[in-house]
Design an enzyme around this catalytic site. Sequence first.
Site, mmCIF file in Angstrom:
data_model
loop_
_atom_site.group_PDB
_atom_site.id
_atom_site.type_symbol
_atom_site.label_atom_id
_atom_site.label_comp_id
_atom_site.label_asym_id
_atom_site.label_seq_id
_atom_site.Cartn_x
_atom_site.Cartn_y
_atom_site.Cartn_z
ATOM 1 N N ARG A 15 0.805 -1.228 0.000
ATOM 2 C CA ARG A 15 0.000 0.000 0.000
ATOM 3 C C ARG A 15 0.839 1.279 0.000
ATOM 4 O O ARG A 15 0.308 2.362 -0.220
ATOM 5 C CB ARG A 15 -0.949 -0.012 1.207
ATOM 6 C CG ARG A 15 -2.099 -1.002 1.029
ATOM 7 C CD ARG A 15 -2.844 -1.217 2.326
ATOM 8 N NE ARG A 15 -3.340 0.035 2.868
ATOM 9 C CZ ARG A 15 -3.675 0.213 4.152
ATOM 10 N NH1 ARG A 15 -3.540 -0.783 5.001
ATOM 11 N NH2 ARG A 15 -4.113 1.370 4.568
ATOM 12 N N GLU A 154 -7.612 -12.758 15.431
ATOM 13 C CA GLU A 154 -7.467 -11.811 14.322
ATOM 14 C C GLU A 154 -8.844 -11.355 13.856
ATOM 15 O O GLU A 154 -9.816 -12.116 13.914
ATOM 16 C CB GLU A 154 -6.701 -12.468 13.173
ATOM 17 C CG GLU A 154 -5.235 -12.665 13.471
ATOM 18 C CD GLU A 154 -4.540 -11.360 13.844
ATOM 19 O OE1 GLU A 154 -4.407 -10.476 12.983
ATOM 20 O OE2 GLU A 154 -4.160 -11.212 15.027
HETATM 21 C C1 UD1 Z 1 -0.584 -7.991 13.042
HETATM 22 C C2 UD1 Z 1 -1.164 -8.891 14.131
HETATM 23 C C3 UD1 Z 1 -2.419 -8.200 14.706
HETATM 24 C C4 UD1 Z 1 -2.053 -6.827 15.236
HETATM 25 C C5 UD1 Z 1 -1.397 -6.005 14.144
HETATM 26 C C6 UD1 Z 1 -0.858 -4.717 14.740
HETATM 27 C C7 UD1 Z 1 -0.667 -11.192 13.514
HETATM 28 C C8 UD1 Z 1 -1.205 -12.429 12.933
HETATM 29 N N1 UD1 Z 1 -1.510 -10.178 13.563
HETATM 30 O O1 UD1 Z 1 -1.518 -7.948 11.985
HETATM 31 O O2 UD1 Z 1 -2.941 -8.988 15.748
HETATM 32 O O3 UD1 Z 1 -3.201 -6.168 15.721
HETATM 33 O O4 UD1 Z 1 -0.271 -6.721 13.565
HETATM 34 O O5 UD1 Z 1 -0.346 -3.905 13.714
HETATM 35 O O6 UD1 Z 1 0.458 -11.165 13.948
HETATM 36 N N2 UD1 Z 1 5.803 -9.578 8.545
HETATM 37 C C9 UD1 Z 1 6.884 -10.288 8.135
HETATM 38 N N3 UD1 Z 1 6.687 -11.490 7.528
HETATM 39 C C10 UD1 Z 1 5.465 -12.015 7.347
HETATM 40 C C11 UD1 Z 1 4.340 -11.277 7.783
HETATM 41 C C12 UD1 Z 1 4.536 -10.073 8.380
HETATM 42 O O7 UD1 Z 1 8.024 -9.857 8.283
HETATM 43 O O8 UD1 Z 1 5.386 -13.119 6.805
HETATM 44 C C13 UD1 Z 1 6.013 -8.299 9.187
HETATM 45 C C14 UD1 Z 1 5.474 -7.136 8.378
HETATM 46 O O9 UD1 Z 1 6.495 -6.624 7.527
HETATM 47 C C15 UD1 Z 1 5.074 -6.131 9.437
HETATM 48 C C16 UD1 Z 1 4.682 -7.009 10.610
HETATM 49 O O10 UD1 Z 1 5.291 -8.256 10.399
HETATM 50 O O11 UD1 Z 1 6.146 -5.318 9.823
HETATM 51 C C17 UD1 Z 1 3.181 -7.144 10.792
HETATM 52 O O12 UD1 Z 1 2.648 -7.793 9.677
HETATM 53 P P1 UD1 Z 1 1.236 -7.423 9.069
HETATM 54 O O13 UD1 Z 1 0.983 -8.291 7.919
HETATM 55 O O14 UD1 Z 1 1.142 -5.966 8.857
HETATM 56 O O15 UD1 Z 1 0.280 -7.848 10.281
HETATM 57 P P2 UD1 Z 1 -1.215 -7.394 10.508
HETATM 58 O O16 UD1 Z 1 -2.093 -8.118 9.586
HETATM 59 O O17 UD1 Z 1 -1.285 -5.920 10.523
#
Ligand code: UD1
Length: 450
Positions: A15, A154
């Site tokens: 985004r 979630e």
């Molecule tokens: C996550 C949390 C949610 C919380 C929210 C807060 C989980 C399942 N959910 O959701 O409960 O309220 O953050 O912002 O954890 N990332 C990786 N590798 C991956 C996936 C993510 O490095 O495979 C990193 C992303 O770059 C980011 C962070 O982890 O910095 C969070 O990932 P994102 O996909 O934004 O999580 P949310 O769906 O927002």
Amino acid sequence: MNTALIILGAGKGTRMKSDLPKVLHPIGGAPMIVHAMKAGAGLSPDQTIIVAGHGADLVEAAALDHDPDAQVVLQTEQLGTAHAVAQAKDALAGFAGDAVVLYGDTPFIRPETLTAMAEARANHDIIVLGFNAKDPGKYGRLITQGDTLERIVEFKDASDEERAVTLCNSGVIMSKSQTLFDLIEVVDNDNASGEYYLTDIIAIGRDKGLSATVVACDEAETLGVNARAELVSAEADFQARARRDTLEDGVILTAPDTVFFAHDTVIGRDAIVEQNVVFANGVTVESNARIRAFSHLEGCHVSQGATVGPYARLRPGAELQEDVHIGNFVEVKKSIIATGAKVNHLTYIGDADIGARANIGAGTITCNYDGVFKHRTVIGEDAFIGSNTMLVAPVKIGDNAMTGSGSVVTKDVPDGALGVGRARQENKIGFAVKMFEKLKNLKAKQEKRS
Ligand code: UD1
Ligand code: CA
């Protein structure tokens, strides 16, 4: 308790609509991931592990630039936050302390908040940082019973009743490192997103008899950046906080809302900063210095009693000693200006050493670049550089020496000498009057003809 940081930053940040990995977008001049590293540094971690994926080379370079001891591990496919954390397992093999999971795109967590979590670890196995959301949106919901956190659900997987909960997951989790990896092993991806959720470790841990609780923080701390507009408002929040903190430190800001700070700006008490000043990275200003309006400073040091501007530009490596005066439309780069020296008007000083109390006349330029190499200019103590002197470096002006205005100085000037390098003036008596007459006659003839 020994601590390790695991900072997640593998996501693409679709985004943001950018070629730059999301966690490298800057706030206050530093990539977001550096803000997360700085917050975590308050715990004095033994190890800092960055989980990188999209743009991993760039993320690694930025992380190591900030902390050469950080370790970067790769998550080639983004299969979820639990999978991301699992990539840090080898790097933490044999580590007996606590692990803290932070997000690279959540830059405002305060070190004090992480300390509060570490303290809560005395009574609980797993600590989750939560916040009461004004608009809980799509955040994960924290399902509690008394002080106990039972599970995190979630948004996509939540029931209406669960969605009504406003206590949300920030993403920051702390537990014994070994516990974290043991629980992650059991996490599956049988959910609405088909992802390995880190949040599942709470319910799994509770089943195994571990205790979990929530430490709450202000919602502003957990602000995450996912799109350009959020980055802009995060920057505004950062600036607002920097202005408040600077005032609290005893600095005088005549119009705080017009001054812009970097993540590492340091300003001493009773220093004065006037309107519309920009501090880029790496600036230190000592007490009682004055930065006048419309000046731009980067990578420089301004000592006590010095004044800068209005309309001055200090570039990296500008070192101003005490009581130096830098005036309007003066640019200084990679130069030491010694105590009490004055560079007051319309001047470029680059790659130079300027002696104590020297006076640099208006329009002086150090010609430091020959098109290929940079050369130094050295100016002695109490020297007087005449206005509009071109100092063709490498060149040295001695102590108590002078240069004549308009000189192009290509040779060293010894101590106490006057260096003049320009055509000598000659006065032709009566010549101007004759010249005017001749020109006026010529003009009269032309007007008759037309
Ligand atoms: C996550 C949390 C949610 C919380 C929210 C807060 C989980 C399942 N959910 O959701 O409960 O309220 O953050 O912002 O954890 N990332 C990786 N590798 C991956 C996936 C993510 O490095 O495979 C990193 C992303 O770059 C980011 C962070 O982890 O910095 C969070 O990932 P994102 O996909 O934004 O999580 P949310 O769906 O927002
Ligand atoms: Ca997110």
